[in-house]
Design an enzyme around this catalytic site. Structure first.
Site, short mmCIF file in Angstrom:
data_model
loop_
_atom_site.label_atom_id
_atom_site.label_comp_id
_atom_site.label_asym_id
_atom_site.label_seq_id
_atom_site.Cartn_x
_atom_site.Cartn_y
_atom_site.Cartn_z
N LYS A 126 0.76 -1.22 0.00
CA LYS A 126 -0.02 0.07 0.12
C LYS A 126 0.77 1.23 0.14
O LYS A 126 0.47 2.11 -0.57
CB LYS A 126 -0.80 0.03 1.10
N LYS A 168 -5.21 -10.01 -5.73
CA LYS A 168 -6.43 -10.04 -4.98
C LYS A 168 -7.56 -9.02 -5.29
O LYS A 168 -7.12 -7.86 -5.51
CB LYS A 168 -6.20 -10.19 -3.53
N LYS A 179 -11.08 -3.64 -2.47
CA LYS A 179 -11.77 -2.63 -2.19
C LYS A 179 -11.19 -1.31 -2.91
O LYS A 179 -11.69 -0.53 -3.51
CB LYS A 179 -12.13 -2.14 -1.04
#
Ligand code: ATP
Ligand code: MG
Length: 332
Positions: free
Chosen positions: A112, A195, A198
């Site tokens: 991230k 994956k 969101k």
């Protein structure tokens, strides 16, 4: 009854199929056999930038979706993380027994923060797994139902629990991951080795539970599959088709073998079209129930406040013990 705890971030307007199949589906089942605590982790959701009004709306929408998907406040404790201040209060102590290098090895942070640019990533994003450890340890959870992406964070949680127990006396239960292999990593429709996520998938890559079913059907029709024609379950060589088969299998309650047989001699087109129908059947009642919960926000908030009260009873007892063991002054 053994305890479970798990959480989900209000980081989007809708949950996606990976959240449901990888985590929430297990949450619903575990209410029947476990003393279950589930939370909407809004503290975690501010680690990568947010808008206050959007966050509040998404927190409610998350709770509404969880109820619509089958969480029952009579059978589990459903609450919003920020309403239980013991979570950050324990996280501070845990952060003081976490090595900087140890935290630096967390893959979710590396991924991230790389996306945001290392200088823009927040310290909160870095300490995210420590707050997550506090979420779990406060409830003395025996098991934590999550997707595969959370395995490393659970290992850290166990390490921290063990370290605290050794240093200050047995205080925390060591939680085990509860990861259902077949659905542990639902992948992005456009990028079938990544994956479904969101916050990092492109809109075309995710099946959103609250999306118009016609839109989801279209995304499924455009899903990336390999150049072959045969519908086979082979995650290593046919990740796209295998991902579609996994979702189909669970949602329709049919085995993968059954599906592979049913699609023998037919192409990917049929599989995609029919999965679109299966998804539509699944999401329609969930969308209706979610809307109904959101139509009465006062009732929803009341229900969550009751959940927070129940959660606090457990969390404050654990925190008091932990603070006492650490050597903090007796609370007044
Ligand atoms: P974000 O991108 O904001 O991190 P997310 O999609 O990863 O969102 P989370 O709220 O972080 O969702 O995770 C909620 C739960 O859903 C966790 O238990 C996580 O492991 C699980 N989960 C998330 N994505 C998937 C997936 N693609 N397959 C299976 N489980 C998943
Ligand atoms: Mg995530």
């Amino acid at each position: 009854r053994p305890r479970v705890l798990s959480g989900i971030q209000p980081t989007a307007d809708s949950f996606h199929m990976g959240n449901y199949l990888g985590a929430i589906r297990q949450w619903v089942a575990l209410q029947e056999t476990h003393d279950a605590f589930y939370c909407v982790v809004d503290l975690h959701a501010i680690t990568a930038g947010h808008d206050p009004a959007v966050l509040r709306a998404r927190t409610r929408a998350s709770a509404a979706q969880l109820l619509a998907l089958g969480l029952d406040p009579e059978r589990c404790t459903l609450f919003v993380q920020s309403q239980v201040p013991e979570h950050p209060m324990l996280a501070w102590v845990l952060s003081c027994i976490t090595g900087f290098g140890e935290a630096s090895r967390m893959v979710q942070f590396k991924d991230k923060s790389a996306k945001q640019g290392a200088d823009r990533a927040s310290v909160g994003l870095f300490t995210y797994p420590i707050l997550q450890a506090a979420d779990i340890l406060l409830y003395q959870a025996d098991a934590v139902p999550v997707g595969e992406d959370q395995r490393q964070h659970l290992e850290l949680t166990r390490d921290l629990a063990g370290r605290f127990n050794t240093q200050f006396g047995k205080t925390f239960t060591l939680p085990a991951p509860f990861i259902v292999r077949d659905t542990a990593k639902i992948t992005d429709l456009q990028e079938p080795t990544a994956k479904m996520s969101k916050s990092s998938s492109s809109p075309a890559g995710i099946i959103e539970l609250l999306d118009d079913p016609a839109k989801s059907a279209k995304k499924i029709r455009s899903a990336v599959t390999d150049t072959g024609r045969e519908v086979l379950y082979d995650p290593a060589n046919k990740p796209g088709v295998s991902n579609l088969l996994t979702m189909y299998s669970v949602l329709a309650g049919k085995s993968i073998d059954e599906l592979v047989m049913a699609y023998e001699g037919r192409g990917y087109g049929d599989l995609k079209k029919e999965l679109g129908e299966v998804v539509a059947e699944f999401v329609k009642p969930i969308q209706e129930r979610t809307r109904a919960y959101l139509d009465d926000p006062a009732q929803l908030d009341k229900l969550l406040a009751m959940g927070a009260d129940k959660a606090r009873t457990v969390a404050s007892a654990t925190l008091a013990t932990a603070y006492e063991r650490v050597g903090f002054f007796p609370s007044r």
